[in-house]
Design an enzyme around this catalytic site. Structure first.
Site, PDB file in Angstrom:
ATOM      1  N   ARG A  36       0.841  -1.266  -0.201  1.00 17.60           N
ATOM      2  CA  ARG A  36      -0.022  -0.074   0.206  1.00 17.60           C
ATOM      3  C   ARG A  36       0.849   1.433   0.012  1.00 17.60           C
ATOM      4  O   ARG A  36       0.469   2.275  -0.612  1.00 17.60           O
ATOM      5  CB  ARG A  36      -0.694  -0.015   1.191  1.00 17.60           C
ATOM      6  CG  ARG A  36      -2.315  -0.437   1.040  1.00 17.60           C
ATOM      7  CD  ARG A  36      -3.127  -0.025   2.090  1.00 17.60           C
ATOM      8  NE  ARG A  36      -2.763  -1.101   3.191  1.00 17.60           N
ATOM      9  CZ  ARG A  36      -3.529  -1.055   4.206  1.00 17.60           C
ATOM     10  NH1 ARG A  36      -4.395  -0.366   4.764  1.00 17.60           N
ATOM     11  NH2 ARG A  36      -3.115  -1.918   5.205  1.00 17.60           N
ATOM     12  N   LYS A  43       8.444  -2.156   5.769  1.00 10.20           N
ATOM     13  CA  LYS A  43       7.880  -3.092   4.724  1.00 10.20           C
ATOM     14  C   LYS A  43       8.604  -3.269   3.504  1.00 10.20           C
ATOM     15  O   LYS A  43       8.836  -4.251   2.874  1.00 10.20           O
ATOM     16  CB  LYS A  43       6.469  -2.475   4.526  1.00 10.20           C
ATOM     17  CG  LYS A  43       5.397  -2.634   5.519  1.00 10.20           C
ATOM     18  CD  LYS A  43       3.970  -2.421   5.459  1.00 10.20           C
ATOM     19  CE  LYS A  43       3.173  -2.501   6.632  1.00 10.20           C
ATOM     20  NZ  LYS A  43       1.635  -2.632   6.397  1.00 10.20           N
ATOM     21  N   ASP A  63      -3.409   0.101  -3.660  1.00 12.18           N
ATOM     22  CA  ASP A  63      -4.576   0.049  -2.639  1.00 12.18           C
ATOM     23  C   ASP A  63      -5.823  -0.476  -3.016  1.00 12.18           C
ATOM     24  O   ASP A  63      -6.437   0.033  -3.996  1.00 12.18           O
ATOM     25  CB  ASP A  63      -4.678   1.393  -1.998  1.00 12.18           C
ATOM     26  CG  ASP A  63      -5.470   1.381  -0.832  1.00 12.18           C
ATOM     27  OD1 ASP A  63      -6.391   0.625  -0.546  1.00 12.18           O
ATOM     28  OD2 ASP A  63      -5.235   2.197   0.290  1.00 12.18           O
ATOM     29  N   ALA A  84      -3.694  -9.938  -0.657  1.00 11.03           N
ATOM     30  CA  ALA A  84      -4.102  -8.771   0.308  1.00 11.03           C
ATOM     31  C   ALA A  84      -5.740  -8.516   0.624  1.00 11.03           C
ATOM     32  O   ALA A  84      -6.428  -9.324  -0.338  1.00 11.03           O
ATOM     33  CB  ALA A  84      -3.960  -7.560  -0.577  1.00 11.03           C
ATOM     34  N   THR A  85      -5.949  -8.468   1.563  1.00 14.50           N
ATOM     35  CA  THR A  85      -7.190  -7.982   2.031  1.00 14.50           C
ATOM     36  C   THR A  85      -7.460  -6.897   2.919  1.00 14.50           C
ATOM     37  O   THR A  85      -6.773  -6.642   3.778  1.00 14.50           O
ATOM     38  CB  THR A  85      -7.778  -9.516   2.631  1.00 14.50           C
ATOM     39  OG1 THR A  85      -9.343  -9.643   2.477  1.00 14.50           O
ATOM     40  CG2 THR A  85      -7.660  -9.303   4.156  1.00 14.50           C
ATOM     41  N   LYS A 177     -14.662 -12.187   3.393  1.00  9.68           N
ATOM     42  CA  LYS A 177     -14.018 -13.467   2.674  1.00  9.68           C
ATOM     43  C   LYS A 177     -14.996 -14.461   2.212  1.00  9.68           C
ATOM     44  O   LYS A 177     -14.664 -14.805   0.921  1.00  9.68           O
ATOM     45  CB  LYS A 177     -13.515 -14.068   3.899  1.00  9.68           C
ATOM     46  CG  LYS A 177     -12.125 -13.496   4.278  1.00  9.68           C
ATOM     47  CD  LYS A 177     -11.064 -12.968   3.464  1.00  9.68           C
ATOM     48  CE  LYS A 177      -9.994 -13.664   2.850  1.00  9.68           C
ATOM     49  NZ  LYS A 177      -9.150 -13.195   2.050  1.00  9.68           N
ATOM     50  N   GLY A 204      -6.913 -22.439   6.677  1.00 12.08           N
ATOM     51  CA  GLY A 204      -7.028 -22.373   7.839  1.00 12.08           C
ATOM     52  C   GLY A 204      -6.419 -21.425   8.801  1.00 12.08           C
ATOM     53  O   GLY A 204      -5.466 -20.561   8.007  1.00 12.08           O
ATOM     54  N   LEU A 205      -6.285 -21.425  10.163  1.00 14.82           N
ATOM     55  CA  LEU A 205      -5.408 -20.640  10.968  1.00 14.82           C
ATOM     56  C   LEU A 205      -4.072 -20.862  10.531  1.00 14.82           C
ATOM     57  O   LEU A 205      -3.494 -21.979  10.581  1.00 14.82           O
ATOM     58  CB  LEU A 205      -5.961 -20.727  12.305  1.00 14.82           C
ATOM     59  CG  LEU A 205      -5.209 -19.717  13.190  1.00 14.82           C
ATOM     60  CD1 LEU A 205      -5.767 -18.141  13.080  1.00 14.82           C
ATOM     61  CD2 LEU A 205      -5.602 -20.204  14.747  1.00 14.82           C
TER      62      LEU A 205
HETATM   63  N1  LIG Z   1      -3.186 -15.733   8.747  1.00 16.02           N
HETATM   64  C1  LIG Z   1      -4.134 -16.470   8.613  1.00 16.02           C
HETATM   65  O1  LIG Z   1      -4.495 -17.108   9.577  1.00 16.02           O
HETATM   66  C2  LIG Z   1      -4.979 -16.434   7.409  1.00 16.02           C
HETATM   67  C3  LIG Z   1      -5.966 -17.754   7.420  1.00 16.02           C
HETATM   68  C4  LIG Z   1      -6.811 -17.667   6.112  1.00 16.02           C
HETATM   69  C5  LIG Z   1      -6.701 -16.650   5.160  1.00 16.02           C
HETATM   70  N2  LIG Z   1      -5.951 -15.609   5.266  1.00 16.02           N
HETATM   71  C6  LIG Z   1      -5.812 -14.422   4.344  1.00 16.02           C
HETATM   72  O2  LIG Z   1      -4.638 -14.453   3.629  1.00 16.02           O
HETATM   73  C7  LIG Z   1      -4.351 -13.147   3.297  1.00 16.02           C
HETATM   74  C8  LIG Z   1      -3.179 -12.427   4.115  1.00 16.02           C
HETATM   75  O3  LIG Z   1      -3.332 -12.572   5.435  1.00 16.02           O
HETATM   76  P1  LIG Z   1      -1.975 -12.315   6.399  1.00 16.02           P
HETATM   77  O4  LIG Z   1      -2.319 -13.335   7.510  1.00 16.02           O
HETATM   78  O5  LIG Z   1      -1.097 -12.199   5.715  1.00 16.02           O
HETATM   79  O6  LIG Z   1      -2.297 -11.029   7.040  1.00 16.02           O
HETATM   80  P2  LIG Z   1      -1.803  -9.403   6.909  1.00 16.02           P
HETATM   81  O7  LIG Z   1      -0.188  -9.972   7.330  1.00 16.02           O
HETATM   82  O8  LIG Z   1      -2.166  -8.572   7.751  1.00 16.02           O
HETATM   83  O9  LIG Z   1      -1.760  -9.122   5.589  1.00 16.02           O
HETATM   84  C9  LIG Z   1      -2.585  -8.274   5.049  1.00 16.02           C
HETATM   85  C10 LIG Z   1      -2.206  -7.685   3.777  1.00 16.02           C
HETATM   86  O10 LIG Z   1      -3.390  -7.233   3.132  1.00 16.02           O
HETATM   87  C11 LIG Z   1      -2.909  -5.780   2.599  1.00 16.02           C
HETATM   88  N3  LIG Z   1      -3.820  -4.792   2.616  1.00 16.02           N
HETATM   89  C12 LIG Z   1      -4.801  -4.719   3.833  1.00 16.02           C
HETATM   90  N4  LIG Z   1      -5.552  -3.695   3.432  1.00 16.02           N
HETATM   91  C13 LIG Z   1      -5.277  -3.067   2.169  1.00 16.02           C
HETATM   92  C14 LIG Z   1      -5.783  -2.169   1.041  1.00 16.02           C
HETATM   93  N5  LIG Z   1      -6.786  -1.613   1.557  1.00 16.02           N
HETATM   94  N6  LIG Z   1      -5.116  -2.425  -0.161  1.00 16.02           N
HETATM   95  C15 LIG Z   1      -4.158  -3.048  -0.364  1.00 16.02           C
HETATM   96  N7  LIG Z   1      -3.540  -3.956   0.428  1.00 16.02           N
HETATM   97  C16 LIG Z   1      -4.171  -3.956   1.801  1.00 16.02           C
HETATM   98  C17 LIG Z   1      -1.656  -5.461   3.487  1.00 16.02           C
HETATM   99  O11 LIG Z   1      -0.927  -4.620   3.010  1.00 16.02           O
HETATM  100  P3  LIG Z   1       0.119  -3.658   3.463  1.00 16.02           P
HETATM  101  O12 LIG Z   1       1.148  -4.219   4.086  1.00 16.02           O
HETATM  102  O13 LIG Z   1       0.814  -2.656   2.139  1.00 16.02           O
HETATM  103  O14 LIG Z   1      -0.430  -2.865   4.498  1.00 16.02           O
HETATM  104  C18 LIG Z   1      -1.008  -6.978   3.945  1.00 16.02           C
HETATM  105  O15 LIG Z   1       0.017  -7.071   3.164  1.00 16.02           O
HETATM  106  C19 LIG Z   1      -5.788 -12.438   3.543  1.00 16.02           C
HETATM  107  O16 LIG Z   1      -6.241 -12.446   2.383  1.00 16.02           O
HETATM  108  C20 LIG Z   1      -6.354 -13.380   4.677  1.00 16.02           C
HETATM  109  O17 LIG Z   1      -7.972 -13.219   4.625  1.00 16.02           O
HETATM  110  C21 LIG Z   1      -4.963 -15.466   6.443  1.00 16.02           C
END
Ligand SMILES: NC(=O)c1ccc[n+]([C@@H]2O[C@H](COP(=O)([O-])OP(=O)(O)OC[C@H]3O[C@@H](n4cnc5c(N)ncnc54)[C@H](OP(=O)(O)O)[C@@H]3O)[C@@H](O)[C@H]2O)c1
Length: 343
Positions: A36, A43, A63, A84-85, A177, A204-205
């Site tokens: 972002r 980062k 973004d 990203a989410t 999601k 999963g988690l």
């Molecule tokens: N961790 C888990 O247990 C888990 C489980 C199932 C699914 N997931 C999925 O895996 C994906 C990544 O999750 P994570 O655990 O790695 O979480 P994370 O470290 O919080 O990563 C979230 C990412 O989303 C980006 N993001 C947030 N808002 C945004 C926006 N408005 N525009 C563009 N990018 C944005 C952030 O970018 P910036 O760094 O640039 O801010 C970050 O890179 C997500 O889709 C999540 O739903 C995660």
């Protein structure tokens, strides 16, 4: 596909995104990663210090609230990982976005990224990082749980799960999601799909180590029972209330699964991604057995009454092999938290 592909990873500096990029670079692929804010030094540095990044990594600013931002990053790529989410409703100051909430931002962001993939003329497959929160085995009519959880399960977005409505974040995240994944699958292969293969990996988690300099939020949820961290513990309870038990997966297996979906000759559709499915009590038992030095939170919230079977085999049927079981995931979460000074 030994190296040589050009791929895009959205959310490149996040927990999953950064680990995935490290693995893709190690395999010799060229990675277009989106963040972002390219002025965020920590980062950017996280990615720039990865081996091969000097030659093979290109960073883009994008973004979800301005989803056309992703277009240049996607140009020329063969595969796109949409990781990203939007977790918090946060339209940037420069954004002209009218999105009402993270649900709308997430769906519209996906839609725009899929369009960029189609228009690129080069992208063969779009792989969306989905979540098991979209795959609850709760019955739609609110009469309890099904006997098993697999790819046919879709979280009922009604009041079947009271926990969903306890905290706005749980509801927003689950809706975002679920509806984004449904959108991805329903538009993947229809006339608008234009030959683009769409894969959703409902993970999963996720736990294990991290490249980040802090414990990721899902890692904090893993160790909630020994940290006496109420907020993270409530998230564990939420997952159990929604999913019967908690599907777990190691960060390395998650990223290998993403790459497996990229390397398959042809693949599309929905895949659940977790190597273990255990209750809060079973998790507490593992901690108590292997880490007697910790005071494990003993509060079981009814977990074992729900004897639901994990029946998702789609990924393994195609040849994917998980390398980490529940104990190994917990071990790596503990090691990571110790390294970060949290334990
Ligand atoms: N961790 C888990 O247990 C888990 C489980 C199932 C699914 N997931 C999925 O895996 C994906 C990544 O999750 P994570 O655990 O790695 O979480 P994370 O470290 O919080 O990563 C979230 C990412 O989303 C980006 N993001 C947030 N808002 C945004 C926006 N408005 N525009 C563009 N990018 C944005 C952030 O970018 P910036 O760094 O640039 O801010 C970050 O890179 C997500 O889709 C999540 O739903 C995660």
């Amino acid at each position: 596909m030994n190296g040589g592909c050009k791929v895009c990873v959205t959310g490149g500096s996040g927990y999953i995104g950064s680990w995935l990029i490290k693995k893709l670079l190690a395999k010799g692929h060229t990675v277009h990663a989106t963040l972002r804010d390219l002025k965020n030094e920590s980062k950017v540095e996280l990615l720039k210090k990865l081996p091969q990044s000097e030659d093979k990594l290109v960073l883009f600013e994008a973004d979800i609230y301005n989803p056309k931002d992703f277009h240049p990053a996607i140009q020329g790529c063969q595969f796109v990982f949409h990781v990203a989410t939007p977790l918090i409703h946060q339209p940037s100051a420069s954004s002209s976005s009218q999105y009402e909430d993270t649900v709308e931002a997430s769906i519209e962001g996906y839609r725009s990224i899929a369009l960029s993939c189609l228009r690129s003329g080069t992208v063969k497959r779009l792989i969306y990082t989905a979540s098991v929160v979209a795959a609850s085995p709760l019955k739609q009519d609110g009469s309890g749980f099904k006997d098993q959880i697999d790819e046919t399960c879709w979280t009922p977005l009604n009041h079947s799960c009271e926990y969903l409505y306890l905290e706005p974040f749980y509801k927003d995240y689950t809706y975002s999601k679920t509806l984004t994944e449904k959108h991805a699958l329903s538009h993947g292969n229809d006339e608008n799909g234009g030959g683009l293969e769409v894969v959703t990996l409902a993970c999963g988690l996720v736990g294990g180590d991290t490249l980040q300099s802090f414990t990721p939020s899902s890692g904090a949820v893993f160790i909630a029972q020994i940290m006496q961290n109420e907020k993270a513990y409530t998230s564990l309870k939420f997952l159990q209330e929604l999913l019967g038990k908690i599907p777990l997966v190691h960060i390395d297996d998650v990223c290998e699964a993403h790459i497996f979906c990229m390397e398959s000759t042809s693949i599309s559709g929905r895949f659940l991604c977790a190597s273990s499915y255990i209750s809060l009590q079973e998790m507490a038992n593992l901690y108590a057995l292997h880490y007697p030095e910790f005071n494990v939170k003993q509060e079981y919230e009814d977990g074992l009454k729900k004897d639901i079977k994990w029946a998702s085999t789609k990924l393994c049927d195609r040849g994917f092999v998980y390398r980490y079981d529940a104990k190994m995931i917990l071990d790596d979460c503990i090691k990571c938290a110790r390294r970060m000074g949290d334990l």
